[in-house]
Design a protein around this motif. Sequence first.
Motif, short mmCIF file in Angstrom:
data_model
loop_
_atom_site.label_atom_id
_atom_site.label_comp_id
_atom_site.label_asym_id
_atom_site.label_seq_id
_atom_site.Cartn_x
_atom_site.Cartn_y
_atom_site.Cartn_z
N TYR A 41 69.91 50.68 17.98
CA TYR A 41 70.45 51.28 16.83
C TYR A 41 69.97 52.35 16.67
O TYR A 41 68.71 52.81 16.28
CB TYR A 41 70.58 50.43 15.72
N GLN B 127 76.61 47.49 17.99
CA GLN B 127 75.84 46.49 17.34
C GLN B 127 76.41 45.03 17.24
O GLN B 127 75.98 44.18 17.05
CB GLN B 127 75.29 47.02 16.20
N ARG B 128 77.99 45.23 17.16
CA ARG B 128 78.80 44.47 16.94
C ARG B 128 79.15 43.51 18.31
O ARG B 128 79.25 42.53 18.32
CB ARG B 128 80.17 44.73 16.14
N ALA C 135 72.28 55.07 15.26
CA ALA C 135 73.25 55.79 14.26
C ALA C 135 72.54 56.49 13.23
O ALA C 135 73.13 57.68 12.83
CB ALA C 135 74.11 54.79 13.71
N ASP C 136 71.34 55.88 12.53
CA ASP C 136 70.63 56.98 11.53
C ASP C 136 70.12 58.17 12.02
O ASP C 136 70.27 59.22 11.28
CB ASP C 136 69.35 55.86 10.95
N ILE D 275 78.06 58.16 17.03
CA ILE D 275 77.86 57.12 15.88
C ILE D 275 78.76 55.89 15.80
O ILE D 275 78.26 54.83 15.84
CB ILE D 275 77.84 57.73 14.52
N ASP D 276 80.09 56.24 16.09
CA ASP D 276 81.02 54.99 16.12
C ASP D 276 80.84 54.02 17.15
O ASP D 276 80.90 52.92 17.11
CB ASP D 276 82.54 55.92 16.27
N ASN E 295 77.87 53.58 18.68
CA ASN E 295 76.53 53.00 18.51
C ASN E 295 76.71 51.97 17.37
O ASN E 295 76.23 50.66 17.94
CB ASN E 295 75.59 53.83 18.24
N VAL E 296 77.69 52.24 16.48
CA VAL E 296 77.68 51.21 15.41
C VAL E 296 78.48 50.01 15.96
O VAL E 296 78.30 48.79 15.70
CB VAL E 296 78.45 51.85 14.25
N LYS E 297 79.59 50.29 16.90
CA LYS E 297 80.27 49.41 17.43
C LYS E 297 79.53 48.48 18.51
O LYS E 297 79.67 47.21 18.60
CB LYS E 297 81.54 49.70 17.97
#
Length: 318
Positions: free
Chosen positions: A218, A168-169, A220-221, A161-162, A164-166
């Motif tokens: 994305y 996005q940035r 993460a969900d 998750i970390d 994948n979230v990063k």
Amino acid sequence: MAKKYKMNDICCGVKGDYQFWESANANSIAQQYYLSRLSELAMSMFKWKELPDSVDPRFLEYTLFYEGAAVFFKDNDLTERNLSKNEQEEGGTYLALQVVLGGDLNVYRVPNNRKAYAVNTYNKKLTVEDSVIIWNNMIRLPEYGRMMFYAEKLAQIDRAIDVNVKGQRFPIAILCDESQRLTMKQVYKQYDGNEPFIFGDKSLDLSGIQVINTGSPYVADKLQQLKNNIWAEAMMCLGIPNSPSEKKERLVANEAKVSQGGTLASRSSRLEMRKRACDEINKMFGLAIDVEYNQDLDMSTEDGDSSEQEESEGFDNE
């Protein structure tokens, strides 16, 4: 001639791969975090009643969690070196300690000989006539291995998750010549620091630089939902009620009880062995020890179930 490594090479990799070690450290922290949470829940599931003051219920559950068995007995010759004066009792002291099980088994595969021990070198040889073995569950195994299994799974998903979230940035890859690598790293640091402007001198050659958008999707969900499912599976393994899905409406009381069948069975395996040990201890030593499930861990009581049913009915009528 053997190559000599500097201390910095040993600590951070021969090539100074800080990113690798930072990631490995984050993975270890995540696993230890989930293991500590699961361990704490496992060791707080049961409440012991009427235990002698000299028996530590926390240490008892700690021993059962990590080793799968403990031994309850009475020591008539315990010295002050092994136990403080206020914990000693007239006529002997009751203890529940770690145990080494002997190989002489009865027809039910219960060791006839066992040896209690502690980290301060205390030890005492015991038999089936003067002690009772407390098993953690029906299969006589510790919970530690199973909780380590789930902690590793949860940590892997958490780290995914970390990432994948990063992603996005920073969904980009920068292609450049080797001679420009250091310059691009400095440019990326400014980009990573959210600076509104990136400055470079006139000699900065951008013609040979290619930036690729990796287009990290994305997810993460979905990973979070998967983590919830794994957590719920771990709770079922321990015997703690937990719902893995986020439902739009609550289950009625009967449906909720049916869905927790596996959870109750897992709890029964651990609780039954503790209660059986209580019966044997009480019979052998004339005590009144008992153990029960810690109801505080439940998400709801029976009253809560009926209120949930009313809420569900109200939801259906809307």
